[in-house]
Structures are given as structure tokens and as C-alpha cells.
Design an enzyme around this catalytic site. Structure first.
Site, PDB file in Angstrom:
ATOM      1  CG  ASP A 144      56.629  26.179  40.498  1.00 18.04           C
ATOM      2  OD1 ASP A 144      55.537  26.228  39.911  1.00 18.04           O
ATOM      3  OD2 ASP A 144      57.457  25.646  40.223  1.00 18.04           O
ATOM      4  CE1 TYR A 179      44.922  28.269  28.668  1.00 14.68           C
ATOM      5  CE2 TYR A 179      43.601  28.953  26.643  1.00 14.68           C
ATOM      6  CZ  TYR A 179      44.077  29.255  28.231  1.00 14.68           C
ATOM      7  OH  TYR A 179      43.455  30.236  28.752  1.00 14.68           O
ATOM      8  N   GLY A 202      50.522  37.898  35.529  1.00 11.71           N
ATOM      9  CA  GLY A 202      50.223  37.695  34.191  1.00 11.71           C
ATOM     10  C   GLY A 202      49.481  38.860  33.884  1.00 11.71           C
ATOM     11  CD  GLN A 203      46.454  40.167  28.345  1.00  8.80           C
ATOM     12  OE1 GLN A 203      46.238  38.987  28.041  1.00  8.80           O
ATOM     13  NE2 GLN A 203      46.181  40.955  27.526  1.00  8.80           N
TER      14      GLN A 203
END
Length: 318
Positions: free
Chosen positions: A53, A143, A12-13
Site C-alpha cells: 500500500d 488531482y 497502473g496504466q
């Protein structure tokens, strides 16, 4: 065998750059990267990598035992804008992955946990200016709800089971190395890419929407500084407020325009505007500064200079 670090959601970022920095700090073979996404070949090929996962407890546990994992950084999540499109998937991933890791620490498989929270825990009833560490948290996004609930569980596991879990409430994170991953603050990354590629940008937030932001280098430094701090210095076991910058789309436009006078912007707010309007415009992070000496390094103009330079070099070579 020496103890090792596992990063879940390493592609991810934030995970991408955190993995790189941790490997520089602790040695490549002591930092195991994992993700279900293997498209980031530079990261996948840069050291030990496992396809995991984050919702699979046994896969995480087996990896911890195989590599003698001591510390987990759980970076996998569905972010704010994506979470609104897929609410049940966001709840499933964001919550179950946290329980898996906390339970591994509770059971003694690992010793420490890092889990990122976010300014998304706040909501429209939160004081918007200089938002304090302890305040009203009534998030309006899936979120944000997962992060608020996650904070409570982190504190509970620490108080009930003595789990050494640590967390930061990240503001918007800005980086030139990884593309944004579906967050409401992502305009502040996209705008630099479009400035270089197109010379113009269409912003999905209004021009005067002020939000807390941070350059990636500062976010990575804060994360590692927190994890290296002595346990007795950590007074917040839910999640620390973290502050760097606060600016509007117009502020960042003017900062870019100083380097690129022909750069243009137009504003077309979408559903993300309502999310941004529910978040603070500035953050009080005195607890982090007092407990483990947090201090940010980059202001807006310094960040803009680095972003434009690095992205120009990146696109020049494509």
C-alpha cells in the site's frame, strides 16, 4: 547485492509498461514491482512482486531494505476524474505516498526518486497555447492540486536535503496494453477500444477540445531518459514540461476513420469537459529538449496505426 528499482503502483496504466521496459533494460530481478492490486496476473507473474500500500511507510521501507532498493518510481495515484469523486482519498494517497518516498531518500535509505506530475497542475488562468515551463498554476481539480503541491515539495527536498528527485508533467497517455485508470484524457484510449469492439464511440468531451497527448512508448522513453541523465544536467527539480502531440476528439476520429470508414462518433460532454477546459491545449517543453535531449517519435497517424493493429489482435484472440 546490486542496487535495485522499486516501482510503486506497478499495475497502473503507466506502471505496467514502465515495469516491463525497466526489466528489459536492467534485468528482471533488479526491478521489484509492487501494488495493492494483483489482478494484472501477467505483470504479477513476470518477476519479483510485492503487495504494498503506497500509504504504508513501513511497508515501503521494509521492501527497500529487503531488496537493497536504490531507486523508487512512485506511480501510484488517484487520477483527475476519480479524484473529483473521492477528493479526500485522492489527497491522502497522492500526498502521503510522496512524503514517504521523499523521506526515505532524505534519510539515505534510497538514492533517487521518480515521481510523475501532470498537465493537471495548470488551470484556467494558465496560458493555453505553448504553455511555458514557468507560468501561472492555479489548478481546479483535487488531482491537479496534489500535483502542484507535490512539485513544490520535490523541489524543496532537493534544495533543502539534496534529494535526487526527478519528475515529468505527463500529458494524456495513450496505450493499447493497459486500460485507462480514471483520467480526463482517457477518451483517447477508450475511442480505439470502442472502434474495434463497437464500431462507434460516445465521447465525454466536445469535438474541438484540444489537449496535449503522448503515445505510451514515448512517455516511457522520456521517463527512463530523464532518470538516466547526469544529475548536473537536471535544471528542473519541480517537474519538467513534456510534449508530444496535441489533438481534438475530432482529429482522432478522422485518424481512425481513415482506417475504418464506417466508424461513427457522437459527443456527450460530461463533468470532465470542465476539467479539460481548464488545461492547456499545447505545451512548451524546451527545457526537457535542451537539458537531456528529449524528442518524441510518434505523431497521431503513426499512433493510430499501432493502436488499431494491436487492439485488433488483442480482441481477435479473446
Amino acid at each position: 547485492m546490486s542496487s535495485k528499482i522499486l516501482i510503486i503502483g506497478a499495475c497502473g496504466q503507466i506502471g505496467t509498461e514502465l515495469t516491463t521496459k525497466l526489466r528489459e533494460t536492467y534485468g528482471t530481478n533488479n526491478v521489484i514491482a509492487s501494488d495493492i492490486n494483483t489482478r494484472n496476473l501477467d505483470l504479477v507473474n513476470s518477476g519479483p512482486f510485492e503487495i504494498i500500500d503506497a500509504k504504508n511507510f513501513n511497508a515501503i521501507k521494509d521492501c527497500c531494505k529487503n531488496y537493497n532498493i536504490d531507486t523508487i518510481y512512485l506511480m501510484a495515484a488517484l487520477l483527475s476524474a476519480t479524484g473529483e469523486k473521492y477528493p479526500m482519498e485522492a489527497w491522502d494517497l497522492n500526498m502521503n505516498s510522496l512524503f514517504h518516498v521523499l523521506n526515505l531518500a532524505k534519510g539515505g535509505t534510497i538514492k533517487r526518486v521518480y515521481w510523475p506530475s501532470s498537465i493537471a497542475v495548470f488551470g484556467p488562468t494558465t496560458p493555453r497555447e505553448n504553455t511555458p515551463q514557468h507560468t501561472i498554476c492555479e489548478p481546479t481539480t483535487v488531482y491537479g492540486i496534489t500535483k502542484q503541491v507535490g512539485e513544490r515539495w520535490c523541489e524543496y527536498y532537493h534544495n533543502k536535503y539534496s534529494v535526487d528527485v526527478r519528475s515529468l508533467r505527463y500529458p494524456g497517455i495513450i496505450s493499447y496494453k493497459a486500460m485507462p485508470g480514471g483520467g480526463t484524457t482517457d477518451y483517447a484510449v477508450e475511442i480505439y477500444h470502442d472502434a474495434i469492439i463497437k464500431g462507434k464511440y460516445e465521447c465525454f468531451l466536445s469535438e474541438n477540445t484540444s489537449l496535449p497527448m503522448m503515445f505510451m512508448d514515448d512517455a516511457i522513453k522520456a521517463t527512463i531518459d530523464l532518470m538516466e541523465a547526469p544529475s548536473e544536467n537536471i535544471s528542473i527539480r519541480s517537474s519538467y514540461n513534456l510534449s508530444g502531440l496535441s489533438f481534438t476528439p475530432n482529429d482522432i476520429f478522422e485518424s481512425i476513420k481513415a482506417h475504418m470508414p464506417s466508424f461513427k462518433i457522437n459527443y456527450k460532454p460530461d463533468f470532465r469537459q470542465a476539467i479539460a477546459d481548464s488545461w492547456p491545449s499545447s505545451i512548451n517543453d524546451n527545457n526537457a529538449r535542451e537539458d537531456w535531449n528529449w524528442k518524441h517519435s510518434y505523431d497521431l497517424d503513426a499512433m493510430t496505426e499501432v493502436m488499431l493493429k494491436e487492439l485488433h489482435n488483442k480482441y481477435k484472440n479473446i
